[in-house]
Design a protein around this motif. Structure first.
Motif, PDB file in Angstrom:
ATOM      1  N   LEU A 257       0.515  -1.216   0.493  1.00 56.17           N
ATOM      2  CA  LEU A 257       0.455  -0.013  -0.018  1.00 56.17           C
ATOM      3  C   LEU A 257       0.787   0.599  -0.319  1.00 56.17           C
ATOM      4  CD1 LEU A 257      -2.320  -0.940   2.931  1.00 56.17           C
ATOM      5  CD2 LEU A 257      -2.964  -0.973   0.179  1.00 56.17           C
TER       6      LEU A 257
ATOM      7  N   LYS B 269       2.145   4.841   0.758  1.00 59.42           N
ATOM      8  CA  LYS B 269       1.774   6.043   1.539  1.00 59.42           C
ATOM      9  C   LYS B 269       2.651   7.312   1.702  1.00 59.42           C
ATOM     10  CE  LYS B 269       1.235   2.466   6.545  1.00 59.42           C
ATOM     11  NZ  LYS B 269       1.531   2.207   7.090  1.00 59.42           N
ATOM     12  N   SER B 270       1.957   8.218   2.360  1.00 60.32           N
ATOM     13  CA  SER B 270       1.922   9.598   2.098  1.00 60.32           C
ATOM     14  C   SER B 270       3.693   9.377   3.143  1.00 60.32           C
ATOM     15  CB  SER B 270       1.916  10.476   2.519  1.00 60.32           C
ATOM     16  OG  SER B 270       1.072  10.781   3.833  1.00 60.32           O
TER      17      SER B 270
ATOM     18  N   ALA C   7       2.212  10.018   7.193  1.00 54.63           N
ATOM     19  CA  ALA C   7       1.128   9.075   7.464  1.00 54.63           C
ATOM     20  C   ALA C   7       0.866   8.951   8.805  1.00 54.63           C
ATOM     21  CB  ALA C   7       0.735   7.774   6.209  1.00 54.63           C
ATOM     22  N   GLY C   8      -0.509   8.953   9.331  1.00 57.40           N
ATOM     23  CA  GLY C   8      -0.057   8.106  10.797  1.00 57.40           C
ATOM     24  C   GLY C   8       0.116   9.208  11.977  1.00 57.40           C
TER      25      GLY C   8
ATOM     26  N   GLU D 107       0.516  17.611   6.433  1.00 61.22           N
ATOM     27  CA  GLU D 107       1.222  17.332   5.152  1.00 61.22           C
ATOM     28  C   GLU D 107       0.373  17.552   4.158  1.00 61.22           C
ATOM     29  OE1 GLU D 107       2.619  12.914   3.624  1.00 61.22           O
ATOM     30  OE2 GLU D 107       0.926  12.842   4.998  1.00 61.22           O
TER      31      GLU D 107
ATOM     32  N   ASP E  84       0.269  17.169   0.069  1.00 59.04           N
ATOM     33  CA  ASP E  84       0.568  16.542  -0.849  1.00 59.04           C
ATOM     34  C   ASP E  84       1.276  17.638  -1.812  1.00 59.04           C
ATOM     35  OD1 ASP E  84       0.632  15.267  -3.357  1.00 59.04           O
ATOM     36  OD2 ASP E  84      -1.176  15.012  -3.311  1.00 59.04           O
TER      37      ASP E  84
END
Length: 181
Positions: A5, A7-8, A11-12, A25, A27
């Motif tokens: 998967l 993930k950025s 992430a989390g 975050e 993008d």
């Protein structure tokens, strides 16, 4: 078979808000470094401006807006954030996809300057570092990029592998600034 998967980088880990400062975050879309070939900086600049409808940034400056920015990224290098590069630029500059190489966050809120003052060895006060100013600098012990994108808003980029460290360092600085308030 294992399902991988995407993930950025953060992430989390984000978003976080402490006191009046928030970190989210960001993008930036496609990231491409543009390095003009020897002796072709002016030609590459003209081609970039024509192709992307924004000026080629001078040293320590950023152009464009959210969704399509160009950041000065070092001597004879620009980072295009947002759209993919126009293919015609390949005749005047080396184009390198950097999309998966960087973690990008936005630090916003009253007190953002004070938070970053604990991490960055340059003067980010608005009187010296205005909207559209950018710098490649240390962020604690990491190499990174800091760009003022608003009155109380900064875009920060560090290598993707340092995303957790960046969030940790920002959180500590935010807690220290909030404790003073």
């Amino acid at each position: 078979m294992v399902d991988l998967l995407a993930k950025s980088p953060c992430a989390g880990l984000l978003p976080i808000t402490i006191g009046a400062v928030s970190v989210t975050e960001t993008d930036l879309g496609h990231l491409t470094s543009i390095a003009p070939y020897r002796g072709m900086t002016a030609t590459a600049s003209d081609a970039f401006t024509a192709a992307h409808d924004m000026s080629y940034p001078a040293a320590n400056r950023a152009t464009g807006k959210e969704g399509a920015r160009a950041l000065w990224f070092g001597r004879d290098m620009v980072l295009l954030a947002g759209p993919p590069p126009d293919p015609t630029l390949a005749g005047t500059a080396a184009l390198t996809d950097q999309s998966d190489a960087w973690a990008s966050v936005t630090v916003t809120g009253e007190g953002a300057e004070e938070v970053l003052a604990r991490l960055v060895p340059i003067d980010l006060r608005a009187a010296h570092f205005k909207r559209g100013h950018t710098a490649r600098t240390l962020i604690m012990h990491m190499n990174g990029s800091v760009t003022r994108i608003g009155a109380d808003s900064f875009l920060i980029l560090v290598f993707r592998a340092m995303a957790g460290t960046l969030v940790h360092d920002l959180k500590q600085a935010m807690e220290a600034v909030a404790a003073r308030g």
